[in-house]
Design a protein around this motif. Structure first.
Motif, PDB file in Angstrom:
ATOM      1  N   THR A   1       5.902  -6.706  -9.702  1.00 58.44           N
ATOM      2  CA  THR A   1       4.509  -7.658  -9.655  1.00 58.44           C
ATOM      3  C   THR A   1       4.355  -8.274  -8.736  1.00 58.44           C
ATOM      4  OG1 THR A   1       6.233  -9.689 -10.042  1.00 58.44           O
ATOM      5  CG2 THR A   1       5.928  -7.823 -12.005  1.00 58.44           C
ATOM      6  N   SER A   2       2.822  -8.798  -8.541  1.00 56.89           N
ATOM      7  CA  SER A   2       2.164  -9.846  -7.739  1.00 56.89           C
ATOM      8  C   SER A   2       3.043 -10.768  -7.658  1.00 56.89           C
ATOM      9  CB  SER A   2       0.743 -10.607  -8.425  1.00 56.89           C
ATOM     10  OG  SER A   2       0.260  -9.345  -9.054  1.00 56.89           O
TER      11      SER A   2
ATOM     12  N   ASP B   1      -6.975  -7.258  -5.090  1.00 50.34           N
ATOM     13  CA  ASP B   1      -5.887  -8.587  -4.976  1.00 50.34           C
ATOM     14  C   ASP B   1      -4.641  -8.418  -4.781  1.00 50.34           C
ATOM     15  OD1 ASP B   1      -8.649  -9.784  -5.754  1.00 50.34           O
ATOM     16  OD2 ASP B   1      -7.893  -9.976  -8.558  1.00 50.34           O
ATOM     17  N   GLU B   2      -4.095  -6.866  -5.122  1.00 48.89           N
ATOM     18  CA  GLU B   2      -2.790  -7.438  -4.426  1.00 48.89           C
ATOM     19  C   GLU B   2      -2.572  -6.421  -3.305  1.00 48.89           C
ATOM     20  OE1 GLU B   2      -0.568  -5.008  -7.930  1.00 48.89           O
ATOM     21  OE2 GLU B   2      -0.601  -6.253  -9.182  1.00 48.89           O
ATOM     22  N   GLY B   3      -3.839  -6.351  -2.654  1.00 46.51           N
ATOM     23  CA  GLY B   3      -3.506  -5.594  -1.173  1.00 46.51           C
ATOM     24  C   GLY B   3      -3.494  -3.864  -1.480  1.00 46.51           C
TER      25      GLY B   3
ATOM     26  N   THR C   1       0.782  -1.245   0.132  1.00 44.81           N
ATOM     27  CA  THR C   1      -0.026  -0.202   0.551  1.00 44.81           C
ATOM     28  C   THR C   1       0.617   1.469  -0.034  1.00 44.81           C
ATOM     29  OG1 THR C   1      -0.745   0.029   2.657  1.00 44.81           O
ATOM     30  CG2 THR C   1      -2.170  -1.672   1.017  1.00 44.81           C
ATOM     31  N   LEU C   2       2.268   0.973  -0.056  1.00 49.19           N
ATOM     32  CA  LEU C   2       3.369   2.578   0.295  1.00 49.19           C
ATOM     33  C   LEU C   2       2.577   3.675  -1.000  1.00 49.19           C
ATOM     34  CD1 LEU C   2       7.108   0.726   0.413  1.00 49.19           C
ATOM     35  CD2 LEU C   2       4.848   2.040   1.911  1.00 49.19           C
ATOM     36  N   HIS C   3       2.579   4.457  -0.817  1.00 48.97           N
ATOM     37  CA  HIS C   3       2.177   5.688  -1.359  1.00 48.97           C
ATOM     38  C   HIS C   3       2.657   7.386  -1.373  1.00 48.97           C
ATOM     39  CE1 HIS C   3      -0.950   5.303   1.465  1.00 48.97           C
ATOM     40  NE2 HIS C   3      -0.697   6.712   1.323  1.00 48.97           N
TER      41      HIS C   3
END
Length: 328
Positions: free
Chosen positions: A307-308, A276-278, A129-131
């Motif tokens: 990537t996933s 799906d990746e959180g 979730t980094l942003h």
């Protein structure tokens, strides 16, 4: 004699009730008003009810029973008005951090902290979730979300003209904190990325103001990538933990996290289920576009997007994270 007094409008005082040696007097006038009588220790207080049924004047019977004096009206306190609580933020504008080198460096910082203080596990921001948050808002309706996307589209279009490139390079180096309650990775201030982010923030702020969208903490901006946030785990306060000891992460203070290539700005939801990746639920995304220059010729992308499968390799690290509804 009684009839003569009534014609003149002279009040008649009559003894109505005697209880425990306390007299209650009732005052009548020629006009058909109703009076309620209240006794004090030394005087009788008579409150008159007007024609609309409202108690509006106060009299006191003193000395002789037929001596009446009007008292000033009692001040009535206005009812307390409860101020509405500020709406909680539920959407935010952001750029995603997906570079694999940066995510690995964040993982290393988290691991160092957990080795020394496992109780802080729920305060760590999941790498998925980094942003970088640009602005935060409360959008209560679908129309608000549409307006926010229109603002985002216009801001990205204007920013692209300034950037003259379909990508923005952001360099993350060194760590910082807000009162040791929020630990974050810094944006290199001397890099063009920091200046561009500030310009993008101002464009979004002005656009939201014009569109009637109220931003939360919209008058200040410190670009950063949050790694840990004490408020994510309310149980720590009950344990007396209100901040993170700086020695837990001091070995990473000068860490060079890496370079993030940013190609778009997103509108994200804090409250909707993650993908799906959180990562946060995507409500809108607009890419930097320079029409006069071919996109592929400008990109010199030495960064590697996670990537996933790469994120899944860190799954054991992410296991046990609380859902992250914070925007930082």
């Amino acid at each position: 004699m009684e009839d003569e007094n009534n014609k003149k409008g002279t009040p008649i005082v009559a003894l109505c009730t005697v209880f425990n040696s306390i007299s209650y007097v009732c005052l009548e006038q020629r006009i058909t008003n109703v009076f309620t009588c209240v006794m004090t220790t030394s005087q009788e207080k008579v409150i008159r009810k007007d024609d609309d049924g409202v108690y509006d004047k106060c009299f006191v019977v003193v000395g002789e029973m037929n001596t009446v004096r009007e008292l000033p009206k009692r001040r009535v306190r206005p009812p307390k008005i409860k101020m509405p609580r500020a709406a909680a933020p539920n959407h935010f504008f952001a750029v995603r951090i997906s570079d694999c080198q940066i995510i690995q460096a964040v993982h290393n910082v988290h691991s160092t902290i957990l080795e020394q203080e496992p109780v802080l596990k729920q305060t760590l921001v999941p790498p998925s979730t980094l942003h970088i948050t640009l602005a935060v808002a409360h959008l209560s309706t679908t129309e608000d979300v549409v307006k926010a996307n229109q603002v985002l589209q216009e801001s990205v279009r204007d920013f692209s003209a300034r950037l003259q490139s379909p990508q923005l390079d952001i360099h993350l180096a060194q760590m910082g904190h807000f009162n040791n309650k929020v630990i974050y990775a810094r944006i290199k201030e001397e890099s063009d990325g920091a200046e561009h982010l500030n310009h993008l923030w101002k464009s979004l702020r002005d656009g939201c103001q014009t569109a009637g969208i109220s931003l939360i903490d919209g008058d200040r901006f410190t670009p950063h990538v949050t790694l840990l946030k004490i408020s994510k785990d309310p149980r720590l306060r009950r344990k007396g933990i209100k901040a993170v000891a700086s020695h837990l992460y001091e070995k990473h203070l000068d860490c060079v996290f890496g370079r993030q290539v940013v190609e778009s700005v997103q509108l994200l939801s804090m409250t909707d289920p993650k993908d799906d990746e959180g990562y946060y639920a995507l409500k809108g995304e607009f890419h930097f576009v320079v029409e006069s220059v071919p996109r592929l010729e400008l990109i010199d992308d030495v960064s590697e997007k996670c990537t996933s499968s790469t994120l899944n390799s860190l799954k054991s690290h992410d296991a046990g994270f609380e859902p992250d509804n914070d925007r930082d």
